[in-house]
Design an enzyme around this catalytic site. Structure first.
Site, mmCIF file in Angstrom:
data_model
loop_
_atom_site.group_PDB
_atom_site.id
_atom_site.type_symbol
_atom_site.label_atom_id
_atom_site.label_comp_id
_atom_site.label_asym_id
_atom_site.label_seq_id
_atom_site.Cartn_x
_atom_site.Cartn_y
_atom_site.Cartn_z
ATOM 1 N N GLY A 76 37.155 38.494 29.335
ATOM 2 C CA GLY A 76 37.798 37.146 29.601
ATOM 3 C C GLY A 76 38.735 36.611 28.511
ATOM 4 O O GLY A 76 39.457 37.456 27.845
ATOM 5 N N GLY A 77 38.934 35.242 28.739
ATOM 6 C CA GLY A 77 39.650 34.486 27.720
ATOM 7 C C GLY A 77 39.462 35.026 26.255
ATOM 8 O O GLY A 77 40.046 34.952 25.406
ATOM 9 N N GLY A 111 72.149 53.437 16.349
ATOM 10 C CA GLY A 111 71.416 52.306 16.358
ATOM 11 C C GLY A 111 69.945 52.369 15.625
ATOM 12 O O GLY A 111 69.529 51.525 15.161
ATOM 13 N N ALA A 112 69.433 53.718 16.042
ATOM 14 C CA ALA A 112 68.187 54.060 15.655
ATOM 15 C C ALA A 112 68.168 53.807 14.048
ATOM 16 O O ALA A 112 67.110 53.298 13.265
ATOM 17 C CB ALA A 112 67.396 55.040 16.137
HETATM 18 C C1 HXC Z 1 25.805 31.940 28.843
HETATM 19 C C2 HXC Z 1 25.302 34.224 28.711
HETATM 20 C C3 HXC Z 1 26.704 34.769 28.662
HETATM 21 C C4 HXC Z 1 27.687 33.314 28.874
HETATM 22 C C5 HXC Z 1 25.517 36.461 28.583
HETATM 23 N N1 HXC Z 1 24.675 35.444 28.367
HETATM 24 N N2 HXC Z 1 26.725 35.972 28.713
HETATM 25 N N3 HXC Z 1 24.757 33.126 28.650
HETATM 26 N N4 HXC Z 1 27.096 32.337 28.862
HETATM 27 N N5 HXC Z 1 28.925 33.840 29.083
HETATM 28 C C6 HXC Z 1 23.252 35.735 28.368
HETATM 29 C C7 HXC Z 1 22.355 36.133 29.354
HETATM 30 O O1 HXC Z 1 22.238 35.286 30.307
HETATM 31 C C8 HXC Z 1 21.252 36.788 28.764
HETATM 32 O O2 HXC Z 1 20.325 35.578 28.482
HETATM 33 C C9 HXC Z 1 22.029 37.020 27.347
HETATM 34 O O3 HXC Z 1 23.146 36.380 27.215
HETATM 35 C C10 HXC Z 1 22.162 38.712 27.227
HETATM 36 O O4 HXC Z 1 22.755 38.956 28.359
HETATM 37 P P1 HXC Z 1 22.513 40.243 29.397
HETATM 38 O O5 HXC Z 1 23.287 40.130 30.614
HETATM 39 O O6 HXC Z 1 21.152 40.449 29.510
HETATM 40 O O7 HXC Z 1 23.033 41.245 28.440
HETATM 41 P P2 HXC Z 1 23.811 42.697 28.676
HETATM 42 O O8 HXC Z 1 23.228 43.275 29.865
HETATM 43 O O9 HXC Z 1 23.910 43.564 27.540
HETATM 44 O O10 HXC Z 1 25.448 42.324 29.380
HETATM 45 C C11 HXC Z 1 26.030 41.654 28.396
HETATM 46 C C12 HXC Z 1 27.397 41.007 29.339
HETATM 47 C C13 HXC Z 1 26.835 40.224 30.415
HETATM 48 C C14 HXC Z 1 28.178 42.183 29.737
HETATM 49 C C15 HXC Z 1 28.059 40.336 28.178
HETATM 50 O O11 HXC Z 1 25.872 39.226 30.110
HETATM 51 C C16 HXC Z 1 27.712 39.392 31.091
HETATM 52 O O12 HXC Z 1 28.549 39.994 31.989
HETATM 53 N N6 HXC Z 1 27.940 37.949 30.724
HETATM 54 C C17 HXC Z 1 29.109 37.163 31.508
HETATM 55 C C18 HXC Z 1 30.353 37.607 31.019
HETATM 56 C C19 HXC Z 1 31.289 36.567 31.435
HETATM 57 O O13 HXC Z 1 31.497 36.733 32.579
HETATM 58 N N7 HXC Z 1 31.807 35.829 30.788
HETATM 59 C C20 HXC Z 1 32.840 34.841 31.070
HETATM 60 C C21 HXC Z 1 32.498 33.359 30.923
HETATM 61 S S1 HXC Z 1 33.905 32.667 31.104
HETATM 62 P P3 HXC Z 1 18.510 35.781 28.116
HETATM 63 O O14 HXC Z 1 18.155 34.571 28.348
HETATM 64 O O15 HXC Z 1 18.381 36.484 29.580
HETATM 65 O O16 HXC Z 1 18.512 36.647 27.208
HETATM 66 C C22 HXC Z 1 35.028 32.859 29.794
HETATM 67 C C23 HXC Z 1 36.148 32.188 29.823
HETATM 68 C C24 HXC Z 1 36.943 31.960 28.574
HETATM 69 O O17 HXC Z 1 34.804 33.537 28.802
HETATM 70 C C25 HXC Z 1 38.222 31.289 28.637
HETATM 71 C C26 HXC Z 1 38.331 31.255 27.173
HETATM 72 C C27 HXC Z 1 39.816 30.750 27.099
#
Ligand code: HXC
Length: 514
Positions: free
Chosen positions: A171-172, A404-405
């Site tokens: 993502g971002g 030019g290159a």
């Molecule tokens: C809060 C999060 C989190 C998040 C993961 N966790 N991502 N908590 N916010 N963004 C937590 C999970 O709930 C979990 O907590 C622990 O971290 C480990 O994650 P798992 O899913 O168990 O691990 P894994 O299977 O290895 O997968 C990793 C992952 C997946 C691929 C990163 O967690 C995932 O898809 N997370 C969401 C990613 C996402 O959509 N992010 C975008 C957010 S918005 P527990 O308590 O169970 O240990 C964004 C916009 C930013 O980023 C913009 C900036 C400009």
């Protein structure tokens, strides 16, 4: 409580916090063949040199049951340490703590380390391993990333910024590394703006996370990653090696290593480049013979391989090398090669690293795709970057230097300090075949033996223009040298130019064609 009891409590708290998300999460991290945030720092910095800042930091979120919930060090270890005896500031996201997700305080800690890097003029290293913005903190976590991006830009061109991508970076969040100077991605890491499931939903395309965001995809196709590493340890070794070539900030020169100052002629350089312009070779064989100990750190070797860029040293001085690669697309410049070269030139210029350009270029790559893709705009970046660069600029024309290159490969008119040519150099407005077809079209068509006539005219064109002597007479070439003597000439010129200062008109910033 007595002082002893207070110290005991302090130590227990520290020990607990340093365990991050706990033993089970650490084991999971190791099962993924990944190091933890703290292990990465330990492997990067000199022994016992790390000073942590903000171990006790806590978030302020009360949404979704977050009130009172402790996330060790807020999921990111920050501080300062030395690498090879030189200070760096760093942030290392801890995936064992809420997936390294970045809330308000997590991001503030990173920004604090960045500001310390800025104030002390030291590089900033950011080890990414995170699920992105911490979802429970909503807009606060988004704002946190916004501050990181802003400070990436504040640091840009003042201190080197290196990102290691050691896990998810989606993502971002991927825009912070994208705003830094170098990205080192491990085999385990995945970078993308939208992941496979979102893409499938939006466009119907199916792709695995690895094929989309793995290091090979992000280097080969996207040109986002600069280095690919099998694992964390290799990534950290690349980071250390990279830092060794760089100054700590834009006001310093790069570190100069002790070096033997005797340069012996290297006769093999006389034969590496084939005289026949149709024959190719690997320009890296030339580079490694010109630089100290054959030590060349190539940047983005798998992206736009028709241009080779990277760091090396000559008699202990760091240099940035840019070279056409005749074994890929005959070394022609295309859109990606122009972007890759221009970005590298700008980095070297920002950090006082002299530029050595090795030229064997038949021209810009012809083609509809290139024209419609904006080769004019992209090729202009290389011209712009070289023209704007005020570091010592040394060019060696090995063989072809056409049109030019040639100018875009740091030709003399871009205020290049020295242009050397080998006797094998062919310097002309365009290649002989193309030139003869344009200027002698009628003579060839009307001749009794057009093939023979064409051959004669090509030879005549070649002897007139496709040598370095005409260019040297016009002072587009400063000297014609034996290839074997190139390292000596480069070393001498770097020595002569090491006090070079060049002043340009004051302006807010130039307008590089983006
Ligand atoms: C809060 C999060 C989190 C998040 C993961 N966790 N991502 N908590 N916010 N963004 C937590 C999970 O709930 C979990 O907590 C622990 O971290 C480990 O994650 P798992 O899913 O168990 O691990 P894994 O299977 O290895 O997968 C990793 C992952 C997946 C691929 C990163 O967690 C995932 O898809 N997370 C969401 C990613 C996402 O959509 N992010 C975008 C957010 S918005 P527990 O308590 O169970 O240990 C964004 C916009 C930013 O980023 C913009 C900036 C400009």
């Amino acid at each position: 409580m007595s002082i002893d009891e207070k110290v005991k409590e302090l130590n227990e708290r520290k020990e607990r916090l340093k365990l991050g998300g706990g033993r089970a999460k650490i084991d999971e991290q190791h099962e993924r063949q990944s190091l933890t945030a703290r292990e990465r720092i330990e492997s990067l910095v000199d022994k016992d040199s790390f000073q942590e800042i903000g171990l006790f930091a806590r978030h302020r979120c009360t949404n979704f049951g977050m009130a009172g919930k402790e996330f060790a060090a807020e999921g990111v270890v920050t501080g300062a340490g030395s690498v090879g005896g030189r200070l760096v500031h760093l942030a290392s996201q801890d995936f064992t703590v809420a997936g390294g997700s970045a809330g308000e305080v997590h991001s503030d800690k990173i920004v604090q380390a960045m500001l310390a890097a800025l104030k002390t003029g030291t590089p900033f290293v950011f080890m990414n391993d995170s699920g992105g913005a911490r979802i429970q903190e909503g807009i606060d976590s988004l704002a946190g990333y916004g501050k990181i991006f802003y400070h990436n830009v504040m640091l840009s061109g003042v201190v080197p910024q290196i990102s290691l991508i050691c896990g998810p970076c989606a993502g971002g969040a991927a825009y912070s590394p994208a705003l830094t100077d170098f990205i080192i991605q491990t085999a385990n890491a995945r970078m993308f703006i939208t992941g496979p499931s979102v893409i499938k939903e939006a466009t119907g395309e199916e792709i695995t996370a690895e094929a989309l965001g793995g290091p090979l995809s992000q280097m080969n196709y996207a040109g986002v990653a600069h280095f690919v590493a099998e694992n964390d340890l290799v990534a950290l070794r690349i980071c250390k090696r990279l830092l060794s070539f760089l100054p700590s900030n834009n006001l310093e020169d790069p570190p100069q290593l002790e070096a033997d100052d005797i340069v012996v002629p290297d006769k093999t350089l006389n034969t590496i480049v084939p005289i026949d312009p149709k024959k190719s070779y690997d320009v890296r064989q030339v580079i490694t013979r010109l630089v100290d100990g054959g030590d060349f750190l190539e940047v983005q070797p798998l992206f736009a391989a028709n241009i080779v860029v990277g760091f090396a040293r000559i008699l202990g001085r760091s240099v940035g090398v840019v070279a056409n690669q005749p074994s890929v697309l005959a070394g022609a410049l295309d859109i990606n090669a122009s972007d890759k070269g221009a970005r590298f030139v700008r980095f070297c210029n920002a950090f006082n690293i002299p530029l050595i350009t090795l030229v064997d270029v038949p021209g810009f790559l012809p083609g509809v795709q290139q024209e419609q893709g904006g080769i004019i705009r992209h090729g202009a970046k290389l011209l712009f970057a070289y023209s704007a660069a005020t570091v010592p600029k040394i060019t060696v024309i090995m063989r072809k230097a056409y049109g030019g290159a040639f100018l875009a490969m740091c030709g003399k008119e871009l205020e290049t300090d020295r242009v050397f040519a080998w006797p094998t150099a062919e310097i002309a407005v365009m290649g002989p075949q193309g030139a003869v077809n344009v200027i002698f079209r009628n003579e060839i068509a009307q001749s009794e033996d057009p093939q023979q006539k064409r051959r004669e005219l090509i030879e005549s064109y070649q002897s007139t223009f496709a040598t370095p002597y005409a260019a040297a007479a016009r002072r587009d070439v400063d000297d014609i040298i034996e290839p074997a003597e190139t390292r000596r000439h480069l070393a001498m010129t770097l020595d002569i130019l090491h006090t070079k200062r060049e002043f340009r008109p004051m302006k807010k910033h130039g307008l590089i064609p983006l």
